[in-house]
Enzyme design. Structure first.
Site: not given
Lengths: 724, 524
Positions: A52, A453
């Site tokens: 991350n 998306h």
């Protein structure tokens, strides 16, 4: 009476989104530090924090740096300039990294050793047999793929690839009589140090297992230690003065020239450039020789504050590989098998089942197979005329891609929008796009200026009664691999109005004008934000009129200022707002008189919370929606997203149940406090409830006994006075 | 269930649209897909007379995509119509051929009256709703890119239909060439349409109030059919509320309008201009109520296709409306305007149709031919208003210069020619040469119908209503026309040969006139 107007834009009412993200990564780190979790789950979480953080640097920190370099000093909603943000981010990241390695060194490493898995941190700690083993391993497997590079006046500093792990060394030529300088032929005096480097190859496993010790302990060593031990074999005429590992992160936030004639080629070109982006973070092994560090720092032109001295191995993502080791199952959670969907048994005609009723899918508690089957069956169904789908991130060897290709080969009209700009999946998506085109599909490479998306599939079928449209709408990607880890919801329906809207969506994605009107779907970037603002405002108006008013919203991130402002206004008017936000949350809680009614919780669990669900009380006529969009400006303004309502009353109950269970979570839920930190609720051990665990149990029971049984178990049974 | 899949393509002034329909007797006409693509062909053709090569390429690309979509739906049939933008292109024939070669799509160009008739059909196909509204005085306003069509209805019948300019796209283009301040816009719009509208009012409306407006357009209809105005009945709004709404737009910026109305920002200018025009029309006509049924040309095309192929159940809503009657009403309105005396044509209409009905089977003449003949009969005297000596030529010119809603340009030419040749010498096809736009088939149609109308003229030369009843029979290669009347038929009997020669030439049958006196009860 004068009405006091509150300025909801005050910076103190908002959190900075980058710091909020770091807080989220800290919550994941919290899982790695949670002693109640099985050890291997903890190392997995530690690995997640590392990957991350890499992405965060490549995109977010890079973008902040770009702003600072460009002299952009506009403040964010929390009142911070990019320079201030960068400073705070730096500070917070250093703290996060310190915490990562403290967890690694003090907790996880000793525990692994205690549990029979010893990570040999330095090659100097290897036994003689192990030394022989690694040297042989080096000769046979590693040496052939290495490209050692030395730097001197005739050889420039090599390209250090983004995210690659490297060994840097200071080397000196072995003494030779009468050695002269290459150019001026003057005799070389004393020991002249040169910089040399070698990239730790990513094609070879990072973790190398050593021969099993007599006591049965499994010992492993990291690849960079093996290379370091054998550095002298790479630079034969040199003495290795010192060698340390280092790793850099580059700006990966490239801008694509979308008007380019061929977007596919343009993205391929930009992907290559990603390797050359500005270095924004340098990780070096603790104890690195200052002279070596100086050379690297100068060559990469990196600030002192962007250097991270790491007390342990760089790049902890190797733990994800370690998680896959066999023999340690007792140190992991019991693996959960996604359950079958009772409405859709194997071999069922999926279209017939959808005609019977709308079907809700809850992944990963339920298997993703129906979604794949939906497309597979459509591909071979002679009645199917067309299949249309959006693809954002797909898995390697995706069965969906194969089914779409098959459908095109079977003569169906297959239109696929492959979003080439899906960050870090660009390369993967280019491969799929080419494969689909080859099979005869009509492939659209996304839309200029927007990322697509939304997750939608439309199957058009010519039936006895006429054309019927079958639609799948989801909150998560069409990715069978991540569907085992991400919690998402999807609906299969042949509702005519939704079918019409779905057709309109694909018409728009194909470049045609938007329809004259929508039945049920709301699309970003055109209408979605306004729709949300309208729905929030409606709750506010209801609260003012003393009607039931409540909002429950679950999403990944919340940072859209307009939405937050609307929520504050609604809360101030008396709307009860419960937010389940896994990641970034720029909304603050605990501001007296402003948002006393707002409660924010974040659930970080074994599965990645990914569904977006929105509940609006609507004065006693609740409306439930699901979406591919978070409440973020990028979703609402720069992406094509879909918000779809849950219309079927039974499905509405089921989706509401998902929210209810999450709101009752006391084990994994962490609550946002007024200072921006998160804390778990303190409850007795026996009262701990984990939403994810409950869902696992529920869906297992449901699959075993049928849905009916579970629903019965969920209803209250009133008792009556028998004597009456 | 048997159904047909039909695609309707509208190559409009600022938009290319395709609708896919499923048509069945059970479910009527059901829209399956509506694909729209913004392409302002009108911007080119209205001002340069040609559509630029880039736009033609773009149009062909989109039409090829439409072909793909049609294939994917496995459509049984399609129809593609071009409207004013194509019509006003100087090289439309070449253009249409190019499009056909590149895309395989054949585009037929609609004349304004055909286009408006289809638009009108699309609304009339709404059945009961439409019938109820036109029972009161109603203006049907069809705002197109290039022009506006206003049709007046009173007590269920069409009074007139007129085309005025500019349409909304043409108006926008003209406005871009002027400099003005935003507050002046409303006045400018008024000025641009007031001349035509005021003349229209003076000629056809007078002091009468037009209670309803039926609106057909691409933008205001969206607002009326959305939830913005909060009306009880979808698409319907009181005129005062609409005017209030238009006034409220004045203060808004285009983005704000787009967001609040749910309309793409690129369409806001056209919406606002349309709204201003409608506001002005409401003022001029004294309208109480506005209804936007929200249908488009494609719907009319689907309706036409369904009707032609008898795909709809007979009791299906919309079929009840008599469109032919509207066309006839329109012709009668022209007669009224030119002071043509009704009784003079009424008898000719009857006798011509009687002859036609007798012959139609043998000579394979259609229902549409009958309508053309009837129109010719009705309009055969309108030229008297200009010249008593040259009625034929004058009538021809009047008909050719007047919109008759529902007729194509060719059909209008047929009607005008029949009227002309009813009194003038017939021009043979060979002598017409290149002068005519008519094809061989149309020419033959004119010849047949002219022969019939000349014959009917011969049955009542003095226009005194002598022929009350006509009976037709055949006797040995002769067609016996028995006129039941007690009037003196000496003139007709004497000059009959003059009017029947052409008939004999065309049909190769000799007509013979006979009189049958009618004996009333009690008469000895």
């Amino acid at each position: 009476m004068e009405v006091k107007k509150t300025d909801y834009s005050k910076p103190e009412y908002y959190c900075n989104r980058e710091l909020s993200w770091i807080a989220f990564n800290n919550r994941i780190l919290g899982e790695a530090r949670d002693k109640s979790l099985p050890l291997f789950e903890r190392i997995k979480f530690l690995s997640i924090t590392a990957s991350n953080l890499d992405e965060f640097f490549m995109v977010r920190v890079a973008s902040l740096k770009d702003m600072v370099n460009a002299g952009y000093d506009k403040k964010d909603i929390a009142g911070m300039t990019p320079t201030e943000q960068l400073e705070e981010v730096n500070k917070a990241t250093h703290e996060l990294v310190n915490m990562q390695y403290s967890t690694y060194n003090r907790s996880l490493l000793p525990l692994l050793a205690q549990n029979g898995l010893m990570v040999v941190e330095h090659h100097e700690e290897l036994t003689k047999e192990e030394c022989d083993f690694v040297d042989r391993y080096f000769q046979d497997n590693v040496y052939p793929v290495l490209t050692p590079m030395a730097v001197d006046s005739s050889r420039p500093f090599p390209l250090i690839r983004n995210k690659s792990l490297n060994l840097g060394a200071l080397v000196s030529r072995k003494e030779e009589k009468g050695r002269r300088h290459l150019f001026n032929r003057k005799p070389v005096q004393g020991k002249e140090l040169e910089f040399a480097t070698v990239q730790v190859p990513s094609v070879i496993p990072r973790i190398v297992q050593l021969p099993i010790a007599e006591n049965g302990t499994k010992r492993v060593i990291l690849l960079e230690q093996i290379i370091e031990r054998n550095m002298d074999k790479l630079f034969l005429n040199y003495n290795i003065e010192c060698a340390f590992s280092f790793r850099i992160m580059r700006n990966a936030d490239f801008a694509v020239e979308e008007e380019a004639e061929d977007l596919l080629k343009e993205i391929e070109k930009q992907l290559k450039k990603r390797q050359w982006g500005q270095a924004i973070r340098l990780e070096v092994e603790e104890g690195i020789d200052n002279r070596l560090l100086d050379i690297i720092r100068k060559e990469l032109m990196i600030d002192e504050r962007d250097i991270y001295t790491i007390p342990g191995p760089l790049d902890l993502t190797f733990f994800m590989k370690m998680y896959g080791f066999s023999g340690f199952e007792h140190l992991k959670n019991k693996p959960y098998t996604p359950q079958i969907v009772p409405e859709l048994e194997d071999g069922d005609d999926i279209f017939e089942k959808i005609r019977e009723k709308d079907i809700l899918l809850h992944h990963p508690y339920q298997t993703f197979a129906p979604v794949v089957d939906f497309i597979k069956q459509a591909a071979r169904d002679p009645q199917v005329l067309a299949i249309k789908q959006t693809l954002y991130r797909v898995s390697g060897n995706s069965p969906i891609i194969s089914a779409l290709a098959q459908a095109a080969e079977n003569g169906k009209q297959v239109s696929v929008l492959v979003e080439l700009k899906a960050r870090f999946d660009e390369e993967n998506n280019i491969v799929w796009a080419k494969k689909l085109e080859k099979a005869g599909c009509h492939v659209i490479y996304g839309l200029v200026g927007l990322k697509t998306h939304c997750k939608i599939t439309l199957v058009v079928r010519r039936e006895e009664e006429g054309i019927r449209r079958y639609v799948h709408l989801g909150t998560g990607n069409y990715n069978d691999a991540t569907a085992k880890l991400y919690t998402d919801l999807g609906i299969l329906t042949c509702n005519e109005a939704i079918g019409e809207d779905a057709t309109a969506v694909f018409n728009m994605l194909s470049g045609y004008s938007e329809p004259l009107g929508w039945n049920h779907l709301a699309l970003a970037p055109l209408w979605l934000k306004d729709k949300f603002l309208y729905l929030i405002d409606r709750e506010k108006q209801n609260a003012i009129k003393k009607r039931p008013a409540r909002i429950v919203a679950k999403m990944n991130s919340l940072c859209d200022p307009d939405i937050i402002k609307a929520l504050y206004k609604a809360a101030a008017a008396g709307v009860k707002i419960q937010l389940i936000v896994r990641g970034i949350c720029c909304l603050r809680t605990g501001i007296e008189g402003i948002n006393d009614n707002i409660e924010v919780r974040s659930i970080v669990g074994n599965f990645l919370e990914h569904a977006r669900i929105f509940y609006f009380e609507n004065a006693g006529n609740p409306e439930l929606y699901m979406s591919s969009a978070d409440w973020m400006p990028r979703n609402l303004e720069r992406r094509v997203e879909i918000l779809f309502p849950v219309l079927n009353p039974k499905l509405k109950d089921e989706v509401w149940h998902v929210l209810e269970v999450q709101l009752a979570d006391t084990k994994k839920a962490q609550f946002l406090k007024s200072d921006g930190s998160y804390a778990k609720m303190i409850v007795k051990e026996e009262e701990l409830r984990s939403a994810q665990e409950e869902f696992c149990d529920e869906y297992t029971a449901m699959a075993a006994g049928g849905k009916k049984a579970v629903q019965q178990a969920r209803t209250f049974k009133p008792e009556y006075n028998q004597s009456l | 269930m048997a159904y047909k899949t039909f695609a309707a393509i509208d190559v409009g002034s600022y938009e290319l649209a395709m609708k896919i329909y499923e048509i069945s007797s059970k479910n009527g006409i059901k829209e399956i897909d509506h694909i729209r693509y913004r392409i302002e062909l009108g911007t080119d053709s209205y001002f340069t007379g040609k559509i630029s090569n880039d736009r033609v390429d773009e149009l062909c690309r989109m039409l090829s995509e439409f072909t793909g979509i049609m294939k994917s739906y496995k459509v049984d049939d399609y129809k593609a119509y071009g409207t004013s933008a194509i019509r006003e292109t100087e090289n439309s024939l070449i253009l249409l051929e190019q499009i056909k070669t590149k895309t395989g799509i054949k585009i037929d160009v609609l004349s304004n009256s055909e286009q408006r008739f289809l638009d009108y059909k699309s609304v009339a196909s709404r059945g009961r709703e439409f019938q109820n509204i036109i029972e009161k005085s109603t203006a049907f306003i069809d705002i197109g890119g290039g022009s506006i069509q206003i049709s007046l209805f009173d007590e269920d019948s069409l009074v007139t239909s007129q085309n005025i300019r500019p349409g909304v796209l043409r108006m926008r283009e003209e406005l871009t060439r002027m400099s003005y301040r935003s507050y002046q816009l409303e006045d400018m719009v008024e000025e641009m349409v007031s001349d035509s509208l005021e003349s229209f009012k003076e000629m056809f409306v007078g002091d009468k109030k037009i209670q309803n407006i039926i609106l057909l357009d691409d933008y205001v209809s969206l607002v009326l059919n959305g939830s913005y105005l909060g009306t009880d009945k979808k698409g319907q709004v009181e005129a005062s509320a609409f005017v209030e709404f238009v006034d409220s737009l004045k203060k808004k910026k285009s983005r704000e309008m787009a967001l609040s109305l749910g309309i793409a920002q690129e369409n806001i200018t056209l919406l606002y201009l349309s709204a201003l025009m409608i506001k002005y029309m409401i003022k001029i006509l004294g309208t109480d109520m506005l209804w936007a049924p929200g249908v488009c040309l494609c719907d009319g095309m689907a309706y036409e296709y369904a009707e032609k192929n008898k795909l709809l159940a007979l009791d299906s809503d919309g079929v009840s409306h008599n469109f032919e009657q509207d066309i006839l009403d329109c012709a009668r309105d022209i007669n009224r305007r030119y002071h043509s005396i009704e009784h003079r044509t009424r008898e000719r209409e009857m006798t011509a149709l009687t002859i036609f009905d007798y012959m139609k089977k043998t000579y394979n003449m259609s229902k549409r031919d009958r309508l053309l003949l009837q129109l010719a009969a009705i309009l055969s005297e309108c030229g008297r208003y200009i010249s008593l000596a040259n009625v034929g030529v004058s009538s021809y010119n009047i008909i050719m210069m007047t919109e008759i809603i529902g007729l194509s340009h060719v059909e209008r030419e047929i009607v005008a020619s029949i009227v002309k040749y009813s009194t003038e010498n017939f021009d043979y096809y060979e002598t017409l040469g290149r002068e005519t736009i008519l094809d061989r088939e149309s020419y033959l149609k004119i010849a047949k119908l002219t022969a019939i109308i000349r014959l009917s003229e011969g049955l009542d030369l003095s226009h005194k209503g002598k022929c009350n009843k006509l009976k037709i029979s055949e006797e040995e290669d002769k067609m016996i026309l028995t006129v039941e009347t007690n009037a003196d038929m000496t003139l007709e009997l004497g000059l009959f040969d003059k009017h029947s020669t052409f008939f004999e030439e065309v049909f190769n049958i000799k007509p013979v006139i006979r009189q049958k006196r009618v004996i009333f009860k009690g008469e000895y």
